[in-house]
Design a protein around this motif. Sequence first.
Motif, PDB file in Angstrom:
ATOM      1  N   LEU A 295       0.825  -1.272  -0.016  1.00  0.00           N
ATOM      2  CA  LEU A 295      -0.056  -0.043   0.154  1.00  0.00           C
ATOM      3  C   LEU A 295       0.905   1.230  -0.075  1.00  0.00           C
TER       4      LEU A 295
ATOM      5  N   ASN B   5       0.499   4.053  -2.550  1.00  0.00           N
ATOM      6  CA  ASN B   5       0.110   5.392  -2.471  1.00  0.00           C
ATOM      7  C   ASN B   5       1.136   6.299  -3.181  1.00  0.00           C
TER       8      ASN B   5
ATOM      9  N   VAL C  26      -4.384   5.282   5.341  1.00  0.00           N
ATOM     10  CA  VAL C  26      -4.697   3.807   5.779  1.00  0.00           C
ATOM     11  C   VAL C  26      -4.552   3.959   7.472  1.00  0.00           C
TER      12      VAL C  26
ATOM     13  N   ALA D  73      -2.687  -6.836  -3.994  1.00  0.00           N
ATOM     14  CA  ALA D  73      -2.383  -5.557  -4.305  1.00  0.00           C
ATOM     15  C   ALA D  73      -2.343  -5.238  -5.755  1.00  0.00           C
TER      16      ALA D  73
END
Length: 274
Positions: free
Chosen positions: A45, A49, A62, A242
């Motif tokens: 993540l 991002n 998050v 992901a």
Amino acid sequence: MKTKKLKAVKPCVHIVEKTLLNPYNPIIINLIGAGGTGSQFLTALGRMNHALIELQHPGLMVRVFDDDKVEPANLGRQLFPTADLGMYKAVALINRINLFFGTNWKAITERYNTETIQANPDLRMAEFTVSCVDTVSARFEIAELLMAIDKKMAYSRNRPLYWMDFGNSKDTGQVVLSTLTAIKQPESKKFRVVESLSLVTAEFKELLESSESTDTTPSCSLAEALTKQDLFINSALANLGASLLWQIFREGMLFNRGFFLNLKEFKTQPLKVA
């Protein structure tokens, strides 16, 4: 004699909620569980991002939920060094991610359960919920909490839209994406659009129950932990999961809503939108 012309079967597709593709604010993701899979997925993540921001997207915000602390058996299979021993997993991971990527993500050292959510109902409000939990009971509690959003909250900016669930045994696992509300779909002549993806706890209840280990005692060493879960099953699931989330942001449409992975035989079976 004329033969009947067979109708072409339209492939099923889910068009992602449009507000996720061009949002004004970062997309909120609740990551539940900071263990083997959760720690790996959080790193993915962070990379995602950074890439989204480079592509002029507001990126992600998050929150990580986990009340466990780092133990010696976690070292090696999960992303913790010896310096993290005794720290809350969520805090150790979030501190490292924030330092590395310059984010301001949050650690919540409590379980994502009824007690936590009743104390702070706003914690439910996240466009994506990602669960990396060990028990079937935890999944059902998450499903109940997510589906209990009242009508007034359902129209808020950060209303829950999607739930991605990770689950695994020793060397197999699965990732399943569900919708928490019907997502309005555009008309299409080429595809059969699907507005709702069924809950993992409803569609795969028997699979979840059969995959749950009856041995819930914590491992005392990495060697013991590896008898329960292969060294790379968590990272393999995290990276493939992901990729599914990345596809949501980059392509805005899904033909597959998850997958089944057999790491021992190096086989991956996609779960089609239907």
